[in-house]
Enzyme design. Structure first.
Site, PDB file in Angstrom:
ATOM      1  N   ASP A   1      22.928  17.975  17.888  1.00 52.50           N
ATOM      2  CA  ASP A   1      21.673  17.249  18.099  1.00 52.50           C
ATOM      3  C   ASP A   1      21.955  15.749  17.937  1.00 52.50           C
ATOM      4  O   ASP A   1      23.009  15.346  17.440  1.00 52.50           O
ATOM      5  CB  ASP A   1      20.594  17.740  17.121  1.00 52.50           C
ATOM      6  CG  ASP A   1      19.179  17.448  17.634  1.00 52.50           C
ATOM      7  OD1 ASP A   1      19.037  16.638  18.568  1.00 52.50           O
ATOM      8  OD2 ASP A   1      18.216  18.023  17.085  1.00 52.50           O
TER       9      ASP A   1
ATOM     10  N   GLU B   1       8.734  15.167  16.036  1.00 46.81           N
ATOM     11  CA  GLU B   1       9.713  15.307  14.953  1.00 46.81           C
ATOM     12  C   GLU B   1       9.147  14.855  13.601  1.00 46.81           C
ATOM     13  O   GLU B   1       7.962  15.025  13.325  1.00 46.81           O
ATOM     14  CB  GLU B   1      11.011  14.591  15.336  1.00 46.81           C
ATOM     15  CG  GLU B   1      11.564  15.147  16.664  1.00 46.81           C
ATOM     16  CD  GLU B   1      12.963  14.670  16.981  1.00 46.81           C
ATOM     17  OE1 GLU B   1      13.825  14.659  16.092  1.00 46.81           O
ATOM     18  OE2 GLU B   1      13.214  14.316  18.157  1.00 46.81           O
TER      19      GLU B   1
HETATM   20  C1  BGC Z   1      15.756  16.514  18.845  1.00 45.57           C
HETATM   21  C2  BGC Z   1      16.153  17.506  19.904  1.00 45.57           C
HETATM   22  C3  BGC Z   1      16.260  16.838  21.236  1.00 45.57           C
HETATM   23  C4  BGC Z   1      17.201  15.664  21.155  1.00 45.57           C
HETATM   24  C5  BGC Z   1      17.366  14.912  22.453  1.00 45.57           C
HETATM   25  C6  BGC Z   1      16.608  15.278  18.886  1.00 45.57           C
HETATM   26  O1  BGC Z   1      16.119  14.296  18.018  1.00 45.57           O
HETATM   27  O2  BGC Z   1      15.850  17.117  17.572  1.00 45.57           O
HETATM   28  O3  BGC Z   1      15.238  18.570  19.932  1.00 45.57           O
HETATM   29  O4  BGC Z   1      16.692  17.757  22.195  1.00 45.57           O
HETATM   30  O5  BGC Z   1      16.731  14.764  20.174  1.00 45.57           O
HETATM   31  O6  BGC Z   1      16.274  14.150  22.757  1.00 45.57           O
HETATM   32  C1  BGC Z   2      14.850   9.550  21.459  1.00 48.16           C
HETATM   33  C2  BGC Z   2      14.614  11.015  21.295  1.00 48.16           C
HETATM   34  C3  BGC Z   2      15.420  11.516  20.174  1.00 48.16           C
HETATM   35  C4  BGC Z   2      15.165  10.698  18.935  1.00 48.16           C
HETATM   36  C5  BGC Z   2      16.014  11.145  17.796  1.00 48.16           C
HETATM   37  C6  BGC Z   2      14.565   8.834  20.176  1.00 48.16           C
HETATM   38  O1  BGC Z   2      14.806   7.465  20.308  1.00 48.16           O
HETATM   39  O2  BGC Z   2      14.056   9.045  22.461  1.00 48.16           O
HETATM   40  O3  BGC Z   2      14.947  11.727  22.431  1.00 48.16           O
HETATM   41  O4  BGC Z   2      15.107  12.840  19.946  1.00 48.16           O
HETATM   42  O5  BGC Z   2      15.343   9.329  19.154  1.00 48.16           O
HETATM   43  O6  BGC Z   2      15.819  10.427  16.624  1.00 48.16           O
END
Ligand code: BGC
Ligand code: BGC
Length: 670
Positions: free
Chosen positions: A324, A533
């Site tokens: 991830d 998140e």
């Molecule tokens: C998330 C994932 C996601 C990835 C890419 C991460 O922060 O936990 O679910 O696929 O970002 O955007």
């Molecule tokens: C991105 C997300 C990712 C996240 C993780 C963001 O800046 O756009 O896709 O999941 O950071 O912390």
């Protein structure tokens, strides 16, 4: 990392120390128990012709090219020329990351960028194309104009696998049209505590429901992929494993549960995913500790036991593991650009936000120094090549891979339309919305409203696409958008106007009118602002009470109640919330989840069609609905409604909502 370490209970370290003294490592203990906890799955028999192609391609790659295959960079951080120079094998775009940073980028712009990267990839590694991943978690959310389906919570309430399979197919078509081959979905989390900001990404609290629905989504996404039919995208089962089980639902936190429960609850979805032949699995940010033996594995990204022994060997997974977003940096001793531990544990491809250059340099050095065995690198690259070959993104004879031939050919108009709202996807999403609504309270005879009704629409979310679609919609958080970002679909208000006639609908967001005497009913649409998140976690001692965070939503219902007309309330939310105060002021109350762009599906359930049968409410809860402000746990037996709850709308008996109870002094401490 330090924060995470602090979260581990003290006795864990004591116990680990004891185990070490006794000469038995925690990992050994767990490996011995593996057989009891995780039922084995037979790996699919290898296809000798495919494996020969894998070997042929692998033999032609230098170490630098192999490390390049294992590297995934974010599109804002590298040009096609850099991709070629470093022979990088994969890119992703994060939530809210668009070509040229243009939020209205056209489908043709996405394709053009994809083509530029693919040309660079083929020049760097003849015969081996690039694989681009995107978070199309409820439709192709990053792309301007794409239909957005209800988030997983709503789909869980439909219980309808065939619907979810079709949504997977439609999403795959939308993603392919944009020149993208890989989707980071489905999330297979089984949520134990709705503090978690990612609750809406979960199908529900029942492991078997998650298993069924996740399997169906993957079948839809990958439909046609392996057969080279010019359909389907690579799917990702995420986040392996235990993401929905962290203490207090803290995002990226510690899941403390017996090994057998980790398997039977949090692992359930992966059995379904593997049965659907999922091609990639994403490692989870969470840590895990066995709550009975206090043996622990720490961060999943560093767990050889989970990624290699369980997932690859015991469950027979032959695709590749993607880390991830900078997840390797959370493994003790690692940094975002440097983590031999994660690669040695079984991560095959590494998702990097920015630091891909230093990651490549560090990893090359570590292989040369023998800290990462060459055999591990070869295993990782074999897995990646296997998936690329299956998906038509690589060709063993060094030719143009079939999927890239398609990508470089003039795009059939019909295929381009797949990327945008079109009648089929709109109808599918509208049906999904209808099936997902759960009626929690109803005064018999109130719904559906007659098509001739005059209604007063109130509430913060009634004409607010941002609240209707939630996170992972155009942007990561989904809270920094306006209606102008969504030319597709309809807000609840627009849909009601379509159903009842604009002259029968008056909108008064704040309910400031003196009375509602000219109206037959009031429709209140309330909702949370978008989040994603950890930003969506309910933190500290805060309760589940919606009206504490959104007092204006209670205020409009207060005013509406005084008007004396029936009030129908719809709530857009990423999780079940405590709403007794809101429901007490409503004659009908509907959990509408995060329904996406097709507001017409909402109107379908509220207004009787001029011709034909009215719809009955078939959505049933996949999470318990709380009766008290601190009921965060999904196994709470005192819920207002249990899992499976919900009314059809034609019950003869009216229902009441539980009386409002105040938040405990000092807040929630559970
Ligand atoms: C998330 C994932 C996601 C990835 C890419 C991460 O922060 O936990 O679910 O696929 O970002 O955007
Ligand atoms: C991105 C997300 C990712 C996240 C993780 C963001 O800046 O756009 O896709 O999941 O950071 O912390």
């Amino acid at each position: 990392m330090i924060r995470t370490m602090n979260k581990l209970p003290r006795r864990c370290f004591v116990a680990l120390g004891c185990a070490l003294l006794a000469g038995v490592s925690a990992a050994q203990n767990l490996t011995q128990n593996l057989g009891d906890a995780w039922p084995a799955r037979a790996a699919a028999a290898p296809d000798p012709a495919l494996e020969a192609q894998v070997e042929r391609l692998l033999a032609g790659l230098t170490l630098k090219q192999k490390i390049g295959q294992m590297t995934q960079a974010e599109i804002q951080t590298l040009t096609p020329a850099e991709l070629r120079e470093y022979a990088i094998g994969s890119v992703l775009n994060g939530g809210g990351s668009w070509p040229g940073k243009t939020r209205t980028a056209a489908v043709t712009d996405w394709r053009a960028l994809s083509q530029a990267y693919q040309r660079a990839a083929l020049a760097a590694t003849p015969g081996v194309g690039l694989i681009w991943g995107i978070d199309a978690v409820h439709g192709n959310g990053n792309i301007h104009g794409a239909t957005l389906f209800p988030h997983h919570t709503g789909l869980g309430a439909t219980g309808d696998e065939a619907l979810v399979r079709d949504i997977g197919r439609a999403t795959a078509a939308a993603v392919r049209a944009a020149g993208i081959q890989w989707v980071f979905a489905p999330t297979l989390a089984v949520v134990q505590d709705v503090h978690w900001g990612r609750t809406y990404e979960s199908y529900g609290a029942d492991p078997q429901l998650v298993r069924r629905m996740g399997r169906a989504e993957i079948e839809g996404l990958q439909d046609g992929l392996m057969q080279g039919q010019g359909r389907g995208v690579v799917a990702t089962a995420k986040h392996f494993v235990g993401d929905g089980g962290t203490t207090h639902g803290v995002d990226q936190g510690l899941t403390r549960t017996p090994f057998a429960t980790l398997a039977s609850v949090h692992g359930a979805g992966y059995y379904g995913a593997l049965d659907a032949h999922v091609q990639t699995v994403m490692a989870s940010f969470n840590s895990w500790q066995d709550s009975t033996t206090v043996d622990g594995e720490g961060k999943m990204h560093g767990s050889a036991l989970m990624l290699t022994e369980v997932l690859k060997k015991r469950l027979g997974f032959d695709g590749f593991v993607i880390s991830d977003w900078d997840g390797i940096g959370q493994v003790p001793g690692c940094a975002n650009d440097d983590c031999p531990q994660a690669i040695n544990a079984g991560v095959d491809m590494i998702m990097l936000s920015t630091d891909w250059r230093r990651f490549i340099a560090n990893t090359l050095r570590e292989v040369e120094e023998g800290r990462i065995p060459m055999a591990r690198v070869d295993d990782a690259v074999r897995r990646i090549l296997r998936v690329k070959l299956r998906a038509g993104l690589a060709a063993a004879d060094g030719d143009m891979p079939p999927e890239l031939k398609r990508l470089f050919s003039p795009v059939p108009a019909a295929e381009l339309q797949d990327a945008q709202a079109n009648p089929q996807t709109e109808a599918l999403a509208r049906r999904a919305v209808r099936e997902s609504l759960v009626l929690l309270k109803h005064q018999p005879g109130l719904l559906p409203l007659a098509p001739s009704s005059r209604v007063l629409v109130i509430g913060s979310a009634a004409d607010n696409m941002s609240r209707q679609v939630g996170g992972w919609s155009k942007t990561w958080m989904g809270n920094d958008t306006t209606n102008a970002d969504f030319p597709q679909g309809q807000t609840a208000l627009a849909a009601l106007r379509a159903a009842l006639g604009a002259d029968h609908v008056v909108f008064d967001a704040d309910a400031q009118r003196a009375d509602a005497k000219d109206f037959d009913a009031v429709i209140a649409v309330l909702g949370e602002k978008g989040y994603a998140e950890g930003a969506g976690d309910i933190k500290g001692t805060q309760s589940l009470r919606h009206s504490v965070r959104y007092p204006e939503d209670l205020a409009v219902l207060e005013r509406a109640k005084a008007w004396g007309k029936p009030v129908v309330t719809l709530l857009f939310s990423g999780r079940p919330l405590y709403v007794n105060d809101l429901a007490a002021r409503s004659d009908a109350f509907i959990a509408a989840w995060l329904p996406g762009t097709e507001g017409l599906g909402l109107a379908d359930m509220l207004v009787r069609p001029a011709k034909g049968e009215a719809y009955r409410f078939t959505g049933r809860l996949s999470f318990p609905w709380p009766a008290a402000p601190c009921q965060f746990a999904t196994d709470d037996k005192n819920a207002w409604w249990p899992v499976g709850g919900g009314l059809s709308g034609d019950e003869a008996q009216g229902t009441t909502s539980p009386t409002d109870v105040p938040d405990p002094v000092g807040g929630c401490v559970n």
